[in-house]
Design an enzyme around this catalytic site. Structure first.
Site, mmCIF file in Angstrom:
data_model
loop_
_atom_site.group_PDB
_atom_site.id
_atom_site.type_symbol
_atom_site.label_atom_id
_atom_site.label_comp_id
_atom_site.label_asym_id
_atom_site.label_seq_id
_atom_site.Cartn_x
_atom_site.Cartn_y
_atom_site.Cartn_z
ATOM 1 C CB CYS A 132 -0.926 0.048 0.963
ATOM 2 S SG CYS A 132 -0.144 -0.576 2.215
ATOM 3 C CG HIS A 245 -1.227 3.822 4.487
ATOM 4 N ND1 HIS A 245 -2.003 3.621 5.362
ATOM 5 C CD2 HIS A 245 -0.598 2.511 3.677
ATOM 6 C CE1 HIS A 245 -2.152 2.011 5.791
ATOM 7 N NE2 HIS A 245 -0.897 1.467 4.959
HETATM 8 P P1 NAP Z 1 -7.849 -9.517 7.944
HETATM 9 O O1 NAP Z 1 -8.694 -8.272 7.895
HETATM 10 O O2 NAP Z 1 -6.740 -9.797 9.011
HETATM 11 O O3 NAP Z 1 -8.098 -10.489 7.068
HETATM 12 C C1 NAP Z 1 -7.732 -11.111 6.502
HETATM 13 C C2 NAP Z 1 -8.471 -12.527 5.143
HETATM 14 O O4 NAP Z 1 -7.568 -13.794 5.009
HETATM 15 C C3 NAP Z 1 -9.857 -12.976 6.762
HETATM 16 O O5 NAP Z 1 -10.200 -13.200 5.096
HETATM 17 C C4 NAP Z 1 -9.544 -14.469 6.459
HETATM 18 O O6 NAP Z 1 -10.215 -15.015 6.944
HETATM 19 C C5 NAP Z 1 -8.095 -14.860 5.600
HETATM 20 N N1 NAP Z 1 -7.510 -15.877 5.988
HETATM 21 C C6 NAP Z 1 -6.376 -15.839 7.277
HETATM 22 N N2 NAP Z 1 -5.149 -17.293 7.062
HETATM 23 C C7 NAP Z 1 -6.557 -17.668 6.050
HETATM 24 C C8 NAP Z 1 -6.248 -19.340 5.540
HETATM 25 N N3 NAP Z 1 -4.976 -19.641 6.196
HETATM 26 N N4 NAP Z 1 -6.833 -19.507 4.754
HETATM 27 C C9 NAP Z 1 -7.974 -19.248 3.928
HETATM 28 N N5 NAP Z 1 -8.064 -18.212 4.385
HETATM 29 C C10 NAP Z 1 -7.408 -17.379 5.308
HETATM 30 O O7 NAP Z 1 -6.154 -8.659 6.689
HETATM 31 P P2 NAP Z 1 -6.608 -8.319 5.789
HETATM 32 O O8 NAP Z 1 -6.174 -6.264 6.072
HETATM 33 O O9 NAP Z 1 -7.674 -8.307 4.615
HETATM 34 O O10 NAP Z 1 -4.873 -8.395 4.947
HETATM 35 C C11 NAP Z 1 -4.590 -9.456 4.193
HETATM 36 C C12 NAP Z 1 -3.757 -9.803 3.433
HETATM 37 O O11 NAP Z 1 -3.858 -8.957 2.196
HETATM 38 C C13 NAP Z 1 -2.275 -9.217 4.232
HETATM 39 O O12 NAP Z 1 -1.834 -10.607 4.793
HETATM 40 C C14 NAP Z 1 -1.276 -8.339 3.542
HETATM 41 O O13 NAP Z 1 -0.582 -10.155 2.825
HETATM 42 C C15 NAP Z 1 -2.718 -8.614 2.210
HETATM 43 N N6 NAP Z 1 -2.486 -6.887 2.211
HETATM 44 C C16 NAP Z 1 -1.701 -6.314 1.253
HETATM 45 C C17 NAP Z 1 -2.373 -5.021 1.103
HETATM 46 C C18 NAP Z 1 -1.709 -4.402 -0.033
HETATM 47 O O14 NAP Z 1 -0.594 -3.061 0.542
HETATM 48 N N7 NAP Z 1 -1.569 -4.164 -1.284
HETATM 49 C C19 NAP Z 1 -2.334 -3.932 2.372
HETATM 50 C C20 NAP Z 1 -3.085 -4.896 3.228
HETATM 51 C C21 NAP Z 1 -2.966 -6.142 3.198
HETATM 52 P P3 NAP Z 1 -11.213 -15.752 8.220
HETATM 53 O O15 NAP Z 1 -12.385 -14.718 8.115
HETATM 54 O O16 NAP Z 1 -11.797 -17.029 7.955
HETATM 55 O O17 NAP Z 1 -9.718 -15.844 8.962
HETATM 56 C C1 3JM Z 2 0.490 -5.619 4.551
HETATM 57 O O1 3JM Z 2 1.819 -12.956 5.573
HETATM 58 C C2 3JM Z 2 1.149 -12.056 5.812
HETATM 59 O O2 3JM Z 2 1.304 -12.709 7.512
HETATM 60 C C3 3JM Z 2 0.906 -11.230 5.820
HETATM 61 C C4 3JM Z 2 1.995 -9.576 6.245
HETATM 62 C C5 3JM Z 2 0.995 -8.802 5.825
HETATM 63 C C6 3JM Z 2 1.572 -7.887 4.147
HETATM 64 C C7 3JM Z 2 2.258 -8.633 3.591
HETATM 65 O O3 3JM Z 2 3.611 -8.742 3.719
HETATM 66 O O4 3JM Z 2 2.103 -9.911 2.265
HETATM 67 C C8 3JM Z 2 0.078 -7.324 6.267
HETATM 68 C C9 3JM Z 2 -0.574 -6.767 5.738
HETATM 69 C C10 3JM Z 2 1.433 -6.932 3.615
HETATM 70 C C11 3JM Z 2 1.362 -5.904 2.796
HETATM 71 O O5 3JM Z 2 1.078 -5.786 2.082
HETATM 72 O O6 3JM Z 2 2.790 -5.930 2.142
#
Ligand code: NAP
Ligand code: 3JM
Length: 340
Positions: A132, A245
């Protein structure tokens, strides 16, 4: 009739996944079937899409049969394991985690900056969505780089708790509520209290003294801009903000760029809105950036401590342009130019 696509959202119940579902609807992405996937914890949950309630399924190796496009946001380990499974089943994966971003065979794409790299999806069937903080920075830096060649970037971020996920949004709200009610503060997600505090610690610390989040900004910026000569140094800070952000960005350019020139260039740049009228207290703020898709830039001024320097203040919605919107924009180009 235009083609419709079978789309899977992995991590659909999360902060990013829910926004992805909303973006698909808002942007009228041509979806013939939407498959919502998450962990066992979400069994029995539904999400609404185009006025229909769609059940959330548990992610398994068989989840991707017949799927054209799979949008992943369930963390790095899920992406590492399941993105290749989805690709082998014939889906093109757009992955929001850091798992594949620096793989030389995987394109890392911000549509306003390097849409041409989407063609490289053919290597592994995976396209990576940047971090992000990187996305909003490069949307602004690319047009300035094209005009004056950026040599060095010094950035400090002020990152919202939604970047950590749904649980962190709840933690900030719960802590504020507890403080006003003289109750003990709940603390599950962060190593410190986040309410009315901030800390220079996002993701894990590495051996070089930087955090992994900081090194994402360094390495991803160079890959997306296609220029390894750009020097980048970052300090990433978590602040008690829900959505949006902010970034203080200092750049040094090869050619001199006046603030007026920079403002003129940025006012024409795709995805960017210049908000820069200090006389009327107008500058980008998270409260203004949240809920929309533009990257806001202001406080554009000369850094007179060096010959060719500019200071900028850049703000965007981290869950929309920083994650979900960027992924859906990539999907839009993919279906327009490659999957018709
Ligand atoms: P979040 O609110 O904690 O949501 C996590 C999601 O992943 C929930 O739907 C969860 O399902 C699912 N999940 C976790 N473990 C799983 C598993 N073993 N199998 C299937 N589903 C699983 O987190 P978020 O903020 O949405 O972020 C999710 C991910 O997106 C991050 O970890 C990161 O890698 C990425 N991300 C990227 C950016 C970016 O900058 N591009 C920003 C934020 C996040 P449940 O509800 O069933 O637990
Ligand atoms: C944003 O694998 C994890 O625990 C997810 C960590 C995470 C990430 C990532 O490294 O994929 C949380 C929030 C990010 C990201 O966009 O890099």
């Amino acid at each position: 009739m235009t083609r419709q696509y079978k789309v899977a959202v992995v991590g659909a119940t999360g902060a990013v996944g829910q926004q992805m579902v909303e973006c698909l609807e808002e942007r009228q992405f041509p979806v013939s079937e939407l498959r919502l996937l998450a962990s066992e914890r979400s069994l029995g949950k539904y999400l609404s899409f185009k006025g229909r309630e769609i059940p959330v399924d548990v992610l398994t190796r068989d989840s991707f049969q017949g799927i054209d496009l799979a949008l992943f946001s369930a963390g790095g380990s899920v992406s590492k394991e399941f993105a290749p499974i989805a690709a082998a089943a014939g889906a093109v994966v757009i992955d929001n985690s850091s798992a594949w971003r620096m793989d030389p065979e995987v394109p890392l794409v911000v549509p306003e900056v390097n849409p041409q790299d989407i063609a490289l999806y053919k290597n592994k069937g995976i396209i990576a969505n940047p971090n992000c903080s990187t996305i909003q920075m490069v949307v602004v830096l690319k047009p300035l780089h094209d005009a004056a060649r950026i040599k060095r970037v010094v950035v400090s971020t002020y990152q919202a708790v939604s970047g950590t996920g749904q649980k962190a949004v709840e933690e900030l709200a719960d802590q504020v509520r507890a403080l006003f009610n003289n109750q003990e503060l709940p603390r599950k997600v962060y190593p410190h209290r986040i309410a009315f505090n901030c800390f220079p610690h996002i993701d894990v610390f590495l051996e070089n003294g930087y955090t992994k989040e900081e090194m994402k900004m360094v390495n991803e910026t160079r890959k997306i801009m296609g220029d390894d000569s750009i020097r980048v140094t970052a300090t990433t800070v978590r602040v008690p903000i829900f959505y949006g952000h902010s970034e203080s960005v200092n750049i040094e350019t090869e050619r001199k760029l006046t603030p007026a020139e920079a403002r003129a260039i940025l006012s024409q740049a795709p995805g960017v809105k210049v908000v820069d009228d200090p006389a009327h207290n107008r500058y980008p703020m998270p409260l203004e950036a949240a809920g929309q898709d533009l990257t806001l830039v202001g406080r554009i001024r000369e850094d007179f401590s060096i010959d060719h320097g500019l200071n900028l203040w850049i703000v965007a919605d981290n869950i929309r342009k920083g994650a979900a919107t960027n992924a859906v924009q990539i999907a839009e180009i993919l279906i327009r130019d490659y999957l018709r």
